[in-house]
Enzyme design. Structure first.
Site, PDB file in Angstrom:
ATOM      1  N   TYR A 167       0.837  -1.212   0.000  1.00 34.96           N
ATOM      2  CA  TYR A 167       0.000   0.000   0.000  1.00 34.96           C
ATOM      3  C   TYR A 167       0.865   1.252   0.000  1.00 34.96           C
ATOM      4  O   TYR A 167       0.653   2.172  -0.798  1.00 34.96           O
ATOM      5  CB  TYR A 167      -0.914  -0.010   1.228  1.00 34.96           C
ATOM      6  N   LYS A 171       1.170   4.234  -3.023  1.00 33.05           N
ATOM      7  CA  LYS A 171       0.880   5.664  -2.889  1.00 33.05           C
ATOM      8  C   LYS A 171       2.124   6.503  -3.201  1.00 33.05           C
ATOM      9  O   LYS A 171       2.004   7.632  -3.695  1.00 33.05           O
ATOM     10  CB  LYS A 171       0.328   5.962  -1.497  1.00 33.05           C
TER      11      LYS A 171
HETATM   12  P1  NAP Z   1     -13.110   2.538   1.444  1.00 29.77           P
HETATM   13  O1  NAP Z   1     -14.166   3.024   2.373  1.00 29.77           O
HETATM   14  O2  NAP Z   1     -12.555   1.186   1.604  1.00 29.77           O
HETATM   15  O3  NAP Z   1     -13.655   2.756  -0.026  1.00 29.77           O
HETATM   16  C1  NAP Z   1     -12.874   2.356  -1.118  1.00 29.77           C
HETATM   17  C2  NAP Z   1     -13.658   2.593  -2.369  1.00 29.77           C
HETATM   18  O4  NAP Z   1     -12.836   2.190  -3.470  1.00 29.77           O
HETATM   19  C3  NAP Z   1     -14.933   1.753  -2.430  1.00 29.77           C
HETATM   20  O5  NAP Z   1     -15.970   2.515  -3.028  1.00 29.77           O
HETATM   21  C4  NAP Z   1     -14.532   0.605  -3.334  1.00 29.77           C
HETATM   22  O6  NAP Z   1     -15.600   0.035  -4.052  1.00 29.77           O
HETATM   23  C5  NAP Z   1     -13.613   1.334  -4.284  1.00 29.77           C
HETATM   24  N1  NAP Z   1     -12.805   0.419  -5.090  1.00 29.77           N
HETATM   25  C6  NAP Z   1     -11.874  -0.476  -4.694  1.00 29.77           C
HETATM   26  N2  NAP Z   1     -11.399  -1.134  -5.753  1.00 29.77           N
HETATM   27  C7  NAP Z   1     -12.037  -0.641  -6.853  1.00 29.77           C
HETATM   28  C8  NAP Z   1     -11.996  -0.912  -8.227  1.00 29.77           C
HETATM   29  N3  NAP Z   1     -11.197  -1.863  -8.756  1.00 29.77           N
HETATM   30  N4  NAP Z   1     -12.793  -0.195  -9.064  1.00 29.77           N
HETATM   31  C9  NAP Z   1     -13.604   0.762  -8.579  1.00 29.77           C
HETATM   32  N5  NAP Z   1     -13.722   1.039  -7.275  1.00 29.77           N
HETATM   33  C10 NAP Z   1     -12.930   0.354  -6.424  1.00 29.77           C
HETATM   34  O7  NAP Z   1     -11.834   3.500   1.485  1.00 29.77           O
HETATM   35  P2  NAP Z   1     -11.632   5.057   1.761  1.00 29.77           P
HETATM   36  O8  NAP Z   1     -11.018   5.185   3.091  1.00 29.77           O
HETATM   37  O9  NAP Z   1     -12.851   5.821   1.424  1.00 29.77           O
HETATM   38  O10 NAP Z   1     -10.483   5.336   0.700  1.00 29.77           O
HETATM   39  C11 NAP Z   1     -10.618   6.223  -0.413  1.00 29.77           C
HETATM   40  C12 NAP Z   1      -9.232   6.600  -0.857  1.00 29.77           C
HETATM   41  O11 NAP Z   1      -8.579   7.300   0.203  1.00 29.77           O
HETATM   42  C13 NAP Z   1      -8.326   5.421  -1.182  1.00 29.77           C
HETATM   43  O12 NAP Z   1      -7.538   5.713  -2.317  1.00 29.77           O
HETATM   44  C14 NAP Z   1      -7.449   5.300   0.052  1.00 29.77           C
HETATM   45  O13 NAP Z   1      -6.218   4.680  -0.221  1.00 29.77           O
HETATM   46  C15 NAP Z   1      -7.304   6.749   0.446  1.00 29.77           C
HETATM   47  N6  NAP Z   1      -6.926   6.994   1.837  1.00 29.77           N
HETATM   48  C16 NAP Z   1      -7.752   6.669   2.854  1.00 29.77           C
HETATM   49  C17 NAP Z   1      -7.376   6.952   4.160  1.00 29.77           C
HETATM   50  C18 NAP Z   1      -8.261   6.657   5.330  1.00 29.77           C
HETATM   51  O14 NAP Z   1      -7.851   6.940   6.486  1.00 29.77           O
HETATM   52  N7  NAP Z   1      -9.461   6.128   5.143  1.00 29.77           N
HETATM   53  C19 NAP Z   1      -6.142   7.546   4.422  1.00 29.77           C
HETATM   54  C20 NAP Z   1      -5.308   7.853   3.352  1.00 29.77           C
HETATM   55  C21 NAP Z   1      -5.711   7.598   2.060  1.00 29.77           C
HETATM   56  P3  NAP Z   1     -16.395  -1.288  -3.554  1.00 29.77           P
HETATM   57  O15 NAP Z   1     -17.486  -0.763  -2.668  1.00 29.77           O
HETATM   58  O16 NAP Z   1     -16.882  -1.893  -4.821  1.00 29.77           O
HETATM   59  O17 NAP Z   1     -15.414  -2.167  -2.832  1.00 29.77           O
END
Ligand code: NAP
Length: 244
Positions: A167, A171
């Protein structure tokens, strides 16, 4: 449709930060294409925002699926002729946090890079011609502070002791891609920036984050709506510069 209304595509928007990014962009008057890999989930998420009176519609897009990327690009071209905002938000965290960096499987590395890296490049390549047709194209790459070499090598940083290499490296590559694309786009109206959303309460961390999604979407929205004199090629959280 208002001819001057901006069009945005947000990937991985069925839940979490992407869903909230759609809400906040639509609240700002942007017409939002809410993309999800499951058509049913995308429709359900879009319906929820539509019920709030927001201009949101669902798009089916598994970001790792080349033919779906081509279809989405063709659809946007035929319907709008341009794209104002692309938010590359879809992401996965597949490392087993109980394992050491050297123990993560190659399958985990490959799957992580397919979604977090190669899909970002592929979708951006497909949509860049449409972003160039917009008066002020904006690309937001949702990265993470976990992609920061500066923080990973600083014993005083809060993430120093947390190493999930597939991961984290994915990034770091998103950050590198952002810098390279921003260099290519110098002198054009298109801006591309990487953001860290914060440690946000979503499914990705089992709800353990510090920020609520309403705040976790703010960095993406801010960079999606940058004015003409805004920056390009940056890595920020809520406007604060982060170390690469
Ligand atoms: P999340 O709640 O797990 O949501 C991830 C989303 O990505 C879901 O809608 C999922 O769809 C979608 N996804 C995964 N694989 C996919 C694919 N092949 N095609 C289309 N959609 C796909 O995560 P989140 O926390 O909102 O994360 C959003 C972004 O923020 C990510 O890039 C993550 O790395 C980044 N981020 C998050 C955090 C944090 O603290 N949460 C911190 C730093 C960065 P499904 O519903 O179909 O699985």
């Amino acid at each position: 449709m208002n001819a001057s209304q901006k069009i945005a595509l947000v990937t991985g928007a069925t839940r979490g930060i992407g869903f909230e990014t759609c809400r906040q962009l639509a609240q700002a008057g942007v017409r939002v294409l809410l993309a999800g890999r499951s058509s049913a989930s995308a429709a359900k998420a879009a319906d929820q925002l539509k019920s709030e009176g927001l201009p949101v519609e669902p798009v089916t897009l598994d970001v790792t699926n080349a033919s779906q990327i081509a279809a989405v690009a063709a659809d946007i071209r035929s319907r709008f002729g341009h794209l104002d905002i692309l938010v590359n938000n879809a992401g996965v965290l597949l490392d087993d946090v109980a394992l050491k960096p050297s123990e993560q499987t190659l399958a985990c590395w490959r799957e992580t890079f397919d979604t977090n890296v190669f899909a970002v490049v592929a979708l951006t390549q497909a949509l860049l011609p449409l972003l160039r047709c917009a008066p002020a194209g904006r690309i937001v790459n949702v990265s993470s502070q976990l992609g920061s070499f500066g923080l990973h090598t600083d014993p005083a940083s809060p993430i120093y002791g947390f190493k999930i290499p597939a991961y984290d490296a994915s990034k770091s590559v998103v950050n590198a891609w952002t810098v390279h694309l921003a260099h290519e786009l110098q002198g054009t109206p298109v801006k591309v920036n990487a953001i860290h959303p914060g440690y946000v309460q979503t499914d990705m961390n089992g709800g353990a984050g510090e920020l609520q999604v309403s705040d976790g979407a703010k960095s993406s929205v801010q960079m999606a709506l940058l004015p003409d004199d805004g920056p390009s090629g940056t890595f920020t959280h809520l406007g604060k510069t982060l170390p690469w």
